[in-house]
Design a protein around this motif. Structure first.
Motif, PDB file in Angstrom:
ATOM      1  N   TRP A   6      -8.606   6.321  23.823  1.00 43.89           N
ATOM      2  CA  TRP A   6      -8.234   7.367  22.893  1.00 43.89           C
ATOM      3  C   TRP A   6      -8.975   7.314  21.576  1.00 43.89           C
ATOM      4  N   VAL A   7      -9.535   6.158  21.215  1.00 43.36           N
ATOM      5  CA  VAL A   7     -10.209   6.060  19.934  1.00 43.36           C
ATOM      6  C   VAL A   7     -11.660   6.493  19.983  1.00 43.36           C
ATOM      7  N   VAL A   8     -12.230   6.695  21.182  1.00 44.44           N
ATOM      8  CA  VAL A   8     -13.607   7.149  21.256  1.00 44.44           C
ATOM      9  C   VAL A   8     -13.719   8.505  20.569  1.00 44.44           C
ATOM     10  N   ALA A   9     -14.754   8.695  19.789  1.00 43.34           N
ATOM     11  CA  ALA A   9     -14.865   9.858  18.913  1.00 43.34           C
ATOM     12  C   ALA A   9     -14.876  11.168  19.680  1.00 43.34           C
ATOM     13  N   ASP A  10     -14.254  12.189  19.054  1.00 47.53           N
ATOM     14  CA  ASP A  10     -14.232  13.514  19.653  1.00 47.53           C
ATOM     15  C   ASP A  10     -15.639  14.050  19.861  1.00 47.53           C
ATOM     16  N   ASN A  11     -16.563  13.644  19.008  1.00 49.26           N
ATOM     17  CA  ASN A  11     -17.891  14.211  19.033  1.00 49.26           C
ATOM     18  C   ASN A  11     -18.828  13.494  20.003  1.00 49.26           C
ATOM     19  N   ALA A  12     -18.297  12.716  20.918  1.00 49.04           N
ATOM     20  CA  ALA A  12     -19.115  11.986  21.888  1.00 49.04           C
ATOM     21  C   ALA A  12     -18.475  12.038  23.266  1.00 49.04           C
ATOM     22  N   PRO A  13     -18.394  13.219  23.887  1.00 45.48           N
ATOM     23  CA  PRO A  13     -17.691  13.342  25.168  1.00 45.48           C
ATOM     24  C   PRO A  13     -18.345  12.575  26.302  1.00 45.48           C
ATOM     25  N   VAL A  14     -19.675  12.468  26.311  1.00 49.78           N
ATOM     26  CA  VAL A  14     -20.350  11.730  27.380  1.00 49.78           C
ATOM     27  C   VAL A  14     -20.049  10.243  27.250  1.00 49.78           C
ATOM     28  N   THR A  15     -20.087   9.733  26.034  1.00 54.04           N
ATOM     29  CA  THR A  15     -19.721   8.332  25.802  1.00 54.04           C
ATOM     30  C   THR A  15     -18.290   8.084  26.236  1.00 54.04           C
ATOM     31  N   ARG A  16     -17.392   8.998  25.879  1.00 60.89           N
ATOM     32  CA  ARG A  16     -15.982   8.847  26.238  1.00 60.89           C
ATOM     33  C   ARG A  16     -15.820   8.777  27.753  1.00 60.89           C
ATOM     34  N   ALA A  17     -16.494   9.675  28.466  1.00 61.29           N
ATOM     35  CA  ALA A  17     -16.391   9.695  29.926  1.00 61.29           C
ATOM     36  C   ALA A  17     -16.946   8.404  30.533  1.00 61.29           C
ATOM     37  N   PHE A  18     -18.051   7.915  29.970  1.00 64.47           N
ATOM     38  CA  PHE A  18     -18.663   6.704  30.517  1.00 64.47           C
ATOM     39  C   PHE A  18     -17.772   5.491  30.282  1.00 64.47           C
ATOM     40  N   ILE A  19     -17.179   5.391  29.106  1.00 67.10           N
ATOM     41  CA  ILE A  19     -16.289   4.267  28.801  1.00 67.10           C
ATOM     42  C   ILE A  19     -15.070   4.279  29.722  1.00 67.10           C
ATOM     43  N   ILE A  20     -14.495   5.452  29.908  1.00 67.76           N
ATOM     44  CA  ILE A  20     -13.329   5.565  30.787  1.00 67.76           C
ATOM     45  C   ILE A  20     -13.690   5.174  32.220  1.00 67.76           C
ATOM     46  N   ALA A  21     -14.838   5.680  32.705  1.00 71.08           N
ATOM     47  CA  ALA A  21     -15.264   5.356  34.065  1.00 71.08           C
ATOM     48  C   ALA A  21     -15.513   3.859  34.212  1.00 71.08           C
ATOM     49  N   SER A  22     -16.164   3.252  33.230  1.00 71.26           N
ATOM     50  CA  SER A  22     -16.457   1.822  33.299  1.00 71.26           C
ATOM     51  C   SER A  22     -15.166   0.999  33.324  1.00 71.26           C
ATOM     52  N   ALA A  23     -14.209   1.368  32.478  1.00 72.59           N
ATOM     53  CA  ALA A  23     -12.939   0.636  32.441  1.00 72.59           C
ATOM     54  C   ALA A  23     -12.180   0.791  33.753  1.00 72.59           C
ATOM     55  N   LEU A  24     -12.123   2.009  34.290  1.00 74.16           N
ATOM     56  CA  LEU A  24     -11.384   2.247  35.531  1.00 74.16           C
ATOM     57  C   LEU A  24     -12.014   1.519  36.720  1.00 74.16           C
ATOM     58  N   PHE A  25     -13.349   1.567  36.816  1.00 76.66           N
ATOM     59  CA  PHE A  25     -14.031   0.852  37.903  1.00 76.66           C
ATOM     60  C   PHE A  25     -13.757  -0.650  37.807  1.00 76.66           C
ATOM     61  N   THR A  26     -13.823  -1.194  36.586  1.00 79.70           N
ATOM     62  CA  THR A  26     -13.610  -2.628  36.410  1.00 79.70           C
ATOM     63  C   THR A  26     -12.192  -3.023  36.801  1.00 79.70           C
ATOM     64  N   VAL A  27     -11.224  -2.233  36.352  1.00 79.29           N
ATOM     65  CA  VAL A  27      -9.824  -2.529  36.679  1.00 79.29           C
ATOM     66  C   VAL A  27      -9.589  -2.397  38.180  1.00 79.29           C
ATOM     67  N   PHE A  28     -10.147  -1.355  38.779  1.00 77.03           N
ATOM     68  CA  PHE A  28      -9.944  -1.114  40.211  1.00 77.03           C
ATOM     69  C   PHE A  28     -10.450  -2.291  41.047  1.00 77.03           C
ATOM     70  N   PHE A  29     -11.686  -2.723  40.812  1.00 71.77           N
ATOM     71  CA  PHE A  29     -12.234  -3.829  41.597  1.00 71.77           C
ATOM     72  C   PHE A  29     -11.596  -5.155  41.206  1.00 71.77           C
ATOM     73  N   GLY A  30     -11.150  -5.262  39.946  1.00 73.33           N
ATOM     74  CA  GLY A  30     -10.457  -6.480  39.530  1.00 73.33           C
ATOM     75  C   GLY A  30      -9.139  -6.651  40.254  1.00 73.33           C
ATOM     76  N   ILE A  31      -8.379  -5.555  40.403  1.00 73.59           N
ATOM     77  CA  ILE A  31      -7.112  -5.605  41.128  1.00 73.59           C
ATOM     78  C   ILE A  31      -7.333  -6.007  42.582  1.00 73.59           C
ATOM     79  N   GLN A  32      -8.441  -5.551  43.151  1.00 72.68           N
ATOM     80  CA  GLN A  32      -8.750  -5.890  44.537  1.00 72.68           C
ATOM     81  C   GLN A  32      -9.339  -7.291  44.688  1.00 72.68           C
ATOM     82  N   GLY A  33      -9.608  -7.941  43.561  1.00 73.61           N
ATOM     83  CA  GLY A  33     -10.187  -9.276  43.615  1.00 73.61           C
ATOM     84  C   GLY A  33     -11.631  -9.300  44.051  1.00 73.61           C
ATOM     85  N   ARG A  34     -12.355  -8.204  43.815  1.00 70.35           N
ATOM     86  CA  ARG A  34     -13.738  -8.113  44.284  1.00 70.35           C
ATOM     87  C   ARG A  34     -14.740  -8.123  43.133  1.00 70.35           C
TER      88      ARG A  34
END
Length: 293
Positions: A6-34
């Motif tokens: 939520w703190v990623v700046a309003d004026n950087a939508p591509v950065t926001r999308a990339f950060i969200i995707a990176s966090a979700l991918f990391t959490v997803f594979f982390g939960i799976q232990g991979r």
């Protein structure tokens, strides 16, 4: 971790999308232990090609410390999206990711030793490609001393990058160096890449894909990461900062020149410095905030 979304700046939508995707991918594979198995190896590329690993290696970090330092750096480097616009920044991301992956594949082909043939996962290519314009185009505005050692306001970013680069030792150094090479190619304007642009619907997609925020939609700044600095015409700082604020002395010419070199209009830079009482960091924040309105 949700706070970072939520703190990623309003004026950087591509950065926001990339950060969200990176966090979700990391959490997803982390939960799976991979997470520990996401790094690329020689067999992954030249044996049985695994597309899912290629995708995961672009987004997912292999450990929580790498995730924290990586997201912090991605968040900081949003300044480049603000300067050149979301469209060209999307090109920068794609070029950095592809070029760094190609360098990694070449390195894996040359280094077949099992001790060094595994490359850690995560957006190392994009992060370390961003260090090239950070080093060359972002000026130092503040120097200070700690226990007799000189530091600048850029030192913390370099330290975070060094920590990330050494986080997995050989496995992280290799993709970091590949990212720096990719950023250097972008800097050199190979294939005239700095003039390339995506169709507008691509960046509009990122704006809609990201979680909504309370700010206004991103404006279209016009500075290239590596130079050619058109001005931000018609953006008056007084619009957001009342003229009733106490004025400072006439800003030094070198401070104005520093802000102009970052892509801001000379008159706006001078006004921001007056309102910031010649504090260049505060003036930069004023100008960036004025852009987002």
């Amino acid at each position: 971790m949700g706070f970072l979304f939520w703190v990623v700046a309003d004026n950087a939508p591509v950065t926001r999308a990339f950060i969200i995707a990176s966090a979700l991918f990391t959490v997803f594979f982390g939960i799976q232990g991979r997470s520990a198995k996401l790094g690329l190896s020689y067999l992954d590329i030249f044996g049985k090609l695994r597309i899912w690993k290629l995708i995961a290696s672009v987004f997912a970090f292999s450990s929580t410390p790498e995730l924290l330092f990586g997201l912090y750096l991605l968040y900081y480097f949003r300044v480049f999206e603000r300067q050149i616009g979301s469209n060209k920044y999307s090109v920068f991301i794609l070029f950095s990711v592809i070029a760094s992956l190609l360098f990694e594949v070449l390195a894996l082909a040359l280094l077949k030793d099992p001790a060094v043939n595994l490359v850690t996962s995560g957006p190392y290519g994009l992060i370390f490609a961003s260090f090239v314009p950070f080093f060359l185009d972002i000026p130092v505005s503040t120097w200070f001393r700690v226990f007799g050692v000189h530091f600048s306001d850029k030192s913390f970013i370099y330290l975070a990058g060094l920590q990330l680069l050494l986080s997995s030792w050989k496995r992280s150094i290799l993709p970091g160096l590949c990212g720096i090479l990719a950023g250097s190619l972008y800097r050199l304007n190979v294939f005239r890449i700095r003039k390339a642009k995506f169709p507008e619907f691509v960046t509009s997609f990122f704006s809609r894909l990201s979680w909504p925020t309370t700010g206004s939609p991103p404006s279209a700044p016009t500075r290239n990461i590596v130079g050619n600095v058109p001005s931000y015409a018609g953006r008056q700082v007084e619009r957001n900062y009342p003229s009733s604020m106490p004025s400072a002395i006439e800003p030094p010419e070198d401070s104005i020149a520093t802000l102009v070199s970052m892509g801001f209009d000379r008159n706006s830079a001078r006004q921001a410095l007056v309102h910031a009482r010649n504090d260049i960091n505060v003036a930069t924040n004023i100008l960036l905030e004025a852009q987002s309105h």
